[in-house]
Design a protein around this motif. Sequence first.
Motif, PDB file in Angstrom:
ATOM      1  N   TYR A  68      -9.508  -1.150  -3.369  1.00 28.41           N
ATOM      2  CA  TYR A  68      -8.178  -1.514  -3.862  1.00 28.41           C
ATOM      3  C   TYR A  68      -7.617  -2.725  -3.134  1.00 28.41           C
ATOM      4  O   TYR A  68      -6.910  -3.544  -3.723  1.00 28.41           O
ATOM      5  N   ARG A 105      -0.359   5.444  -4.448  1.00 27.04           N
ATOM      6  CA  ARG A 105      -1.741   5.862  -4.621  1.00 27.04           C
ATOM      7  C   ARG A 105      -1.828   6.872  -5.759  1.00 27.04           C
ATOM      8  O   ARG A 105      -0.808   7.459  -6.176  1.00 27.04           O
ATOM      9  N   GLN A 114       0.822  -1.201   0.000  1.00 26.04           N
ATOM     10  CA  GLN A 114       0.000   0.000   0.000  1.00 26.04           C
ATOM     11  C   GLN A 114       0.861   1.258   0.000  1.00 26.04           C
ATOM     12  O   GLN A 114       0.584   2.215   0.699  1.00 26.04           O
ATOM     13  N   ARG A 135      -6.371  -6.079  -5.023  1.00 23.06           N
ATOM     14  CA  ARG A 135      -5.021  -6.644  -4.848  1.00 23.06           C
ATOM     15  C   ARG A 135      -5.086  -8.096  -4.403  1.00 23.06           C
ATOM     16  O   ARG A 135      -4.249  -8.915  -4.782  1.00 23.06           O
ATOM     17  N   CYS A 191       0.789   0.326 -10.853  1.00 16.69           N
ATOM     18  CA  CYS A 191      -0.641   0.026 -11.021  1.00 16.69           C
ATOM     19  C   CYS A 191      -1.009  -1.259 -10.292  1.00 16.69           C
ATOM     20  O   CYS A 191      -2.044  -1.332  -9.614  1.00 16.69           O
ATOM     21  N   ASP A 226     -10.039   2.625  -0.205  1.00 13.91           N
ATOM     22  CA  ASP A 226      -8.977   1.727   0.263  1.00 13.91           C
ATOM     23  C   ASP A 226      -9.447   0.281   0.277  1.00 13.91           C
ATOM     24  O   ASP A 226      -8.695  -0.630  -0.071  1.00 13.91           O
ATOM     25  N   ILE A 270      -1.183  -0.760  -6.601  1.00 10.76           N
ATOM     26  CA  ILE A 270      -2.382  -0.032  -6.193  1.00 10.76           C
ATOM     27  C   ILE A 270      -3.578  -0.962  -6.156  1.00 10.76           C
ATOM     28  O   ILE A 270      -4.407  -0.901  -5.247  1.00 10.76           O
ATOM     29  N   GLY A 271      -3.682  -1.849  -7.140  1.00  9.01           N
ATOM     30  CA  GLY A 271      -4.807  -2.775  -7.218  1.00  9.01           C
ATOM     31  C   GLY A 271      -5.212  -3.124  -8.635  1.00  9.01           C
ATOM     32  O   GLY A 271      -6.015  -4.025  -8.853  1.00  9.01           O
ATOM     33  N   TYR A 272      -4.641  -2.431  -9.616  1.00  7.60           N
ATOM     34  CA  TYR A 272      -4.958  -2.682 -11.021  1.00  7.60           C
ATOM     35  C   TYR A 272      -3.983  -3.722 -11.581  1.00  7.60           C
ATOM     36  O   TYR A 272      -3.085  -3.396 -12.366  1.00  7.60           O
TER      37      TYR A 272
END
Length: 486
Positions: free
Chosen positions: A480, A170, A167, A484, A205, A477, A208-210
């Motif tokens: 994401y 962002r 994390q 992830r 990316c 948050d 971040i979660g993508y």
Amino acid sequence: MNRTETIYDNVSHVNYGFHDEEQRPPPYAPSSGVNPALSQFPAPPNTQHLPQNPHVLYPSQRYSPAHSLPHYTPQPALINTHHTVTPTIYLDTNPVNKVSRRKKWPYIVGTVVTLLVIAGVVVAVLWFYGLFACLQGRMCEADKKCVSVSLWCDGTVDCPSGEDEAQCYRLYGPNFLLQKYSNVSANWKNVCSDGFNDNLAKQACAEIGYKDTYSGYQGILSPSLDFISACQSSTAVSLKCTDCGRSTGNRIVGGTTVTSKGVWPWQVSLHYSGRHLCGGSIITPYWILTAAHCVHQFSNPGGWTVYAGYLTQSEMASASGNSVNRIVIHDFNPNTNENDIALMRLNTALTISTNIRPVCLPNKGMSFTAQQDCYVTGWGALFSGGSSSATLQEAKIQLIDSTICNSRPVYNGLITDTMICAGKLAGGVDSCQGDSGGPLVTNVRSLWWLLGDTSWGDGCAVRNKPGVYGNVTYFLDWIYQQMRKY
């Protein structure tokens, strides 16, 4: 989607956005402060239908106006049926004198053992409390010891699952500035574009979660920005992990029926057991955001089909749609509608086109004030208690200040930080049954941003009873984190 200009004053039911009338008790929350700006961010911790299947019980059949929050009924104390004193044993006022010297050793040994057991329990409790405090303090256990928070985001994975480095990036503001957390200064700083490349962009990316998408990056010149490291070019990275928020269709000003597929390309219809139940929003080719109350009682992914890129329900009847692999529900409270958000992960990615495209999730640093224009879309009922629409509908509404929404004439303190209000206090335009989970969007700098998911409201288009939506930025948050994880 109620767009009639008739204004309803009598609340006949609570609207939870399902195809059939949904009756659920309204939530409770303390009222907010005086006239705060309607922000998408949580307050500081201390400041604050379905197919006609007779064998399936759908949510719309579970609630009625007569239902209310459960009441606690005091119960009499249970009668103790175990004897605590044996009748044949008599207490002595001076028992020490009755014990012989040879019988003192078992007593002493037993006492020592008891004390050791108590000490062990105390140590175990203290250890558990220390571990819990360690976890609460954003630490993790690695090699049987807690890692200091100073080691988070230092470029080295110290935790077993890599939580400490997951994390650290962002996206900030409407320009999608890439920021990295500095463990030295304990704040977020911009990433310099010097030496930056596509591989680093894809890595950011993913962190971040993508994990499955990447659109590109560019440099933004701004000498005043605070960078994570020395930046000779004074150019910050603007990172797009998804090609989001672009609308290519033609929208009729003041219109109610959507006539072009490219107008709201992120809107999807969620079918359960073959019939439209709720709406949803595409946030990546694999992920759909919707309301938790849509899937709370229907959490089996196999029962759901997602239809993207269509305007009419008749089109979907002959289409195959996309199957769902996983449903992730937030800590949803069905009695209060707190945390009314859920995610669906598809088995196969959607094919992105002019008619199928993600909406932008609001980045950190973005806030949206009252009276800002926004749109709500869906296949919901055209009037309170009516049938769902066969064609996608849209309605232009405005954000409503949280203090006004929590005032006595409106929702009287029922709106929490996880919710936002939007609509018209005069009534006449609103989301309705069947719109649940669908998008509430606004346009900033020629991009469309997802502000909320349709959640609940008293009736449809009723005076002083605007629609209530899940506050997407509040859950950013969490969103994401799930992307992830899965």
